[in-house]
Design a protein around this motif. Structure first.
Motif, PDB file in Angstrom:
ATOM      1  N   GLY A 187       0.792  -1.213   0.000  1.00  0.00           N
ATOM      2  CA  GLY A 187       0.000   0.000   0.000  1.00  0.00           C
ATOM      3  C   GLY A 187       0.825   1.263   0.000  1.00  0.00           C
ATOM      4  N   ARG A 188       1.947   1.255  -0.711  1.00  0.00           N
ATOM      5  CA  ARG A 188       2.800   2.436  -0.758  1.00  0.00           C
ATOM      6  C   ARG A 188       2.204   3.462  -1.718  1.00  0.00           C
ATOM      7  NH1 ARG A 188       9.169   1.676  -1.481  1.00  0.00           N
ATOM      8  NH2 ARG A 188       8.960   1.243   0.751  1.00  0.00           N
ATOM      9  N   VAL A 189       2.231   4.735  -1.315  1.00  0.00           N
ATOM     10  CA  VAL A 189       1.707   5.821  -2.141  1.00  0.00           C
ATOM     11  C   VAL A 189       2.874   6.636  -2.698  1.00  0.00           C
ATOM     12  CG1 VAL A 189       0.333   7.928  -2.177  1.00  0.00           C
ATOM     13  CG2 VAL A 189      -0.440   5.967  -0.835  1.00  0.00           C
ATOM     14  N   TYR A 190       2.849   6.849  -4.006  1.00  0.00           N
ATOM     15  CA  TYR A 190       3.847   7.692  -4.660  1.00  0.00           C
ATOM     16  C   TYR A 190       3.166   8.986  -5.102  1.00  0.00           C
ATOM     17  CZ  TYR A 190       6.658   3.430  -4.836  1.00  0.00           C
ATOM     18  OH  TYR A 190       7.355   2.295  -4.500  1.00  0.00           O
ATOM     19  N   ASP A 191       3.464  10.069  -4.421  1.00  0.00           N
ATOM     20  CA  ASP A 191       2.880  11.365  -4.758  1.00  0.00           C
ATOM     21  C   ASP A 191       3.759  12.069  -5.778  1.00  0.00           C
ATOM     22  OD1 ASP A 191       0.505  11.744  -2.945  1.00  0.00           O
ATOM     23  OD2 ASP A 191       2.037  11.283  -1.438  1.00  0.00           O
ATOM     24  N   ARG A 192       3.145  12.463  -6.898  1.00  0.00           N
ATOM     25  CA  ARG A 192       3.878  13.092  -7.988  1.00  0.00           C
ATOM     26  C   ARG A 192       3.005  14.152  -8.648  1.00  0.00           C
ATOM     27  NH1 ARG A 192       5.211   7.184 -10.673  1.00  0.00           N
ATOM     28  NH2 ARG A 192       6.893   6.531  -9.258  1.00  0.00           N
ATOM     29  N   PHE A 193       3.569  14.820  -9.645  1.00  0.00           N
ATOM     30  CA  PHE A 193       2.812  15.705 -10.519  1.00  0.00           C
ATOM     31  C   PHE A 193       2.842  15.141 -11.931  1.00  0.00           C
ATOM     32  CE2 PHE A 193       4.323  18.796  -7.293  1.00  0.00           C
ATOM     33  CZ  PHE A 193       3.118  19.399  -6.939  1.00  0.00           C
ATOM     34  N   LEU A 194       1.688  15.070 -12.605  1.00  0.00           N
ATOM     35  CA  LEU A 194       1.674  14.618 -13.997  1.00  0.00           C
ATOM     36  C   LEU A 194       2.053  15.749 -14.941  1.00  0.00           C
ATOM     37  CD1 LEU A 194      -1.065  15.809 -15.561  1.00  0.00           C
ATOM     38  CD2 LEU A 194      -2.186  14.078 -14.185  1.00  0.00           C
ATOM     39  N   GLY A 195       1.923  16.998 -14.449  1.00  0.00           N
ATOM     40  CA  GLY A 195       2.240  18.153 -15.264  1.00  0.00           C
ATOM     41  C   GLY A 195       2.658  19.320 -14.395  1.00  0.00           C
ATOM     42  N   ALA A 196       2.965  20.429 -15.057  1.00  0.00           N
ATOM     43  CA  ALA A 196       3.410  21.607 -14.310  1.00  0.00           C
ATOM     44  C   ALA A 196       3.211  22.864 -15.136  1.00  0.00           C
ATOM     45  CB  ALA A 196       4.888  21.467 -13.931  1.00  0.00           C
ATOM     46  N   ALA A 197       3.142  23.981 -14.425  1.00  0.00           N
ATOM     47  CA  ALA A 197       3.197  25.296 -15.069  1.00  0.00           C
ATOM     48  C   ALA A 197       4.667  25.606 -15.291  1.00  0.00           C
ATOM     49  CB  ALA A 197       2.549  26.348 -14.181  1.00  0.00           C
ATOM     50  N   THR A 198       5.045  25.813 -16.538  1.00  0.00           N
ATOM     51  CA  THR A 198       6.448  26.039 -16.891  1.00  0.00           C
ATOM     52  C   THR A 198       6.581  27.364 -17.647  1.00  0.00           C
ATOM     53  OG1 THR A 198       6.512  25.123 -19.141  1.00  0.00           O
ATOM     54  CG2 THR A 198       6.505  23.538 -17.302  1.00  0.00           C
ATOM     55  N   PRO A 199       7.818  27.809 -17.891  1.00  0.00           N
ATOM     56  CA  PRO A 199       7.998  29.038 -18.669  1.00  0.00           C
ATOM     57  C   PRO A 199       7.385  28.964 -20.067  1.00  0.00           C
ATOM     58  CG  PRO A 199      10.017  28.482 -17.526  1.00  0.00           C
ATOM     59  CD  PRO A 199       9.094  27.327 -17.337  1.00  0.00           C
ATOM     60  N   ALA A 200       7.168  27.742 -20.573  1.00  0.00           N
ATOM     61  CA  ALA A 200       6.569  27.566 -21.903  1.00  0.00           C
ATOM     62  C   ALA A 200       5.071  27.288 -21.814  1.00  0.00           C
ATOM     63  CB  ALA A 200       7.266  26.422 -22.638  1.00  0.00           C
ATOM     64  N   GLY A 201       4.496  27.413 -20.619  1.00  0.00           N
ATOM     65  CA  GLY A 201       3.083  27.124 -20.435  1.00  0.00           C
ATOM     66  C   GLY A 201       2.875  25.786 -19.739  1.00  0.00           C
ATOM     67  N   ALA A 202       1.648  25.297 -19.777  1.00  0.00           N
ATOM     68  CA  ALA A 202       1.321  24.027 -19.121  1.00  0.00           C
ATOM     69  C   ALA A 202       1.902  22.856 -19.909  1.00  0.00           C
ATOM     70  CB  ALA A 202      -0.185  23.871 -18.992  1.00  0.00           C
ATOM     71  N   VAL A 203       2.580  21.957 -19.197  1.00  0.00           N
ATOM     72  CA  VAL A 203       3.174  20.764 -19.797  1.00  0.00           C
ATOM     73  C   VAL A 203       2.723  19.557 -18.991  1.00  0.00           C
ATOM     74  CG1 VAL A 203       5.335  19.527 -20.229  1.00  0.00           C
ATOM     75  CG2 VAL A 203       5.204  21.979 -20.679  1.00  0.00           C
ATOM     76  N   ASP A 204       2.384  18.451 -19.663  1.00  0.00           N
ATOM     77  CA  ASP A 204       2.017  17.243 -18.925  1.00  0.00           C
ATOM     78  C   ASP A 204       2.571  16.014 -19.618  1.00  0.00           C
ATOM     79  OD1 ASP A 204      -0.186  15.544 -20.410  1.00  0.00           O
ATOM     80  OD2 ASP A 204      -0.774  17.637 -20.717  1.00  0.00           O
ATOM     81  N   PHE A 205       2.596  14.890 -18.870  1.00  0.00           N
ATOM     82  CA  PHE A 205       3.126  13.629 -19.379  1.00  0.00           C
ATOM     83  C   PHE A 205       2.089  12.510 -19.309  1.00  0.00           C
ATOM     84  CE2 PHE A 205       7.069  15.807 -17.902  1.00  0.00           C
ATOM     85  CZ  PHE A 205       7.706  15.893 -19.134  1.00  0.00           C
TER      86      PHE A 205
END
Length: 365
Positions: A187-205
């Motif tokens: 039951g391990r939880v990995y907290d991450r971000f799928l995307g971010a606000a960057t200098p080039a705008g919103a980016v996601d994976f």
């Protein structure tokens, strides 16, 4: 055969300032190299080089991307080796838990010519202050955008059927889990971000993160239609049943959740609205429309004027914030140029070789 690369962010420029999820991403590692050194000292290039070499050897790699520079990474993890390398400079300062035994500092500052840097002392100080100011301006603008977004959410929250929302969540829990429990997970939880606000705008994976998942659920809806609340309940259910769960936070408001992946059960469910809007491409993809399921019919039409107003104000603030991040990036590029001129990259190569040897030892175990 080359290994697979998983891309995500472990820190983000958010409405709550710079928000770090590094501790979660680095949990359980038995070996971690923490890089120190100023901008332009080669940290990202070093990590990319080692990551790509191990990926070519057939190892799966995780790249932790930099939300403040679209071409840089802040970390690389090799799960099979239970090891990684991370940029430990501000704003993502990493505090070692077992210095020497697990974590080891690598100071790339050993490779710079301090005399050359001292010649630019005033410029370095001035640029550093301006960069900090640009980031603070961006965070303030993101915070204003969040307050506007709360107005937007309020329209739909006041027109949502919460009983139906609970019913939908319970149906999904039954569909995803049934009576199952993980036999191997803890039951391990990995907290991450799928995307971010960057200098080039919103980016996601999102495409990369869900590439090997058999079943994908695309949540459609409006602000305040219960997407994040439902995802939080699904993540908690997965953990309670012993499944390892990847929880991807919102790059704008990290207190919200945008995606949950349970790879052992081969499913991903994510908020598929702007700025990370996607549509089904596979036969197994499925849409869950929160507006149709939970919101009073005609809400969009009834509040059209208010929605247009709040949406416009929100977009304007977000654009201002992104422009401030871009300004910070331009200033940082100037600062990096100073450090690059003062670097002896032959020494950086020596330090890279030291890390490579340590990784090779781990690979031989």
């Amino acid at each position: 055969m080359a290994g697979r690369i998983l891309n995500f962010f472990a820190g983000g420029n958010t409405a709550r300032g710079f928000y770090s999820l590094y501790d979660s991403s680095l949990q359980g590692l038995s070996r971690l190299f923490i890089l120190k050194g100023g901008p332009g000292t080669g940290k990202s290039s070093l990590m990319k080089k080692i990551g790509n070499e191990w990926q070519e050897k057939g190892y799966d790699i995780q790249f932790l991307h930099c939300s403040s520079d679209n071409k840089s990474i802040d970390g690389v993890l090799i799960p099979e080796l239970n090891a990684g390398i991370v940029d430990g400079t501000a704003p993502h300062v990493i505090e070692p838990k077992a210095p020497g035994a697990v974590e080891e500092y690598i100071n790339l500052g050993e490779a710079w010519n301090s005399g050359k840097l001292q010649e630019h002392k005033e410029t370095i100080t001035e640029l550093t202050e301006k960069i900090s100011g640009a980031f603070n301006t961006a965070y303030s603008l993101f915070a204003e955008a969040l307050r506007i977004h709360d107005e937007w959410e309020k329209i739909y929250i006041e027109n949502m059927d919460f009983e139906k929302a609970n019913g939908l969540t319970n149906r999904l829990i039954e569909s995803f889990f049934g009576d199952s429990r993980s036999e191997t997970g803890n039951g391990r939880v990995y907290d991450r971000f799928l995307g971010a606000a960057t200098p080039a705008g919103a980016v996601d994976f999102v495409p990369n993160l869900t590439e090997t998942v058999g079943k994908r659920y695309f949540i459609k809806g409006r602000p305040g239609s219960g997407k994040s609340t439902m995802l939080k309940k699904l993540a908690a259910e997965a953990q309670s049943r012993g499944y390892d769960v990847e929880v991807y936070h919102c790059g704008f408001d990290p207190h919200s959740i945008d995606m949950v992946i349970v790879r052992e059960l081969d499913f991903a469910i994510f908020d598929s609205t702007a700025p990370h809007e996607y549509f089904p491409e596979r036969e197994t993809d499925e849409i869950i429309d929160m507006y149709d399921e939970l919101i009073t019919p005609g809400t969009d039409e009834r509040y059209a004027a208010e929605i247009k107003d709040v949406g416009g104000r929100y977009k304007d603030k977000m654009n201002e914030a992104i422009a401030s991040l871009a300004n910070a990036k331009e200033l940082r590029d100037q600062l990096e140029a100073i450090y690059i001129e003062a670097m002896d990259f032959a020494k950086v190569d020596e330090l890279t070789g030291k890390i490579k040897k340590e990784f090779e030892k781990l690979g031989a175990i």
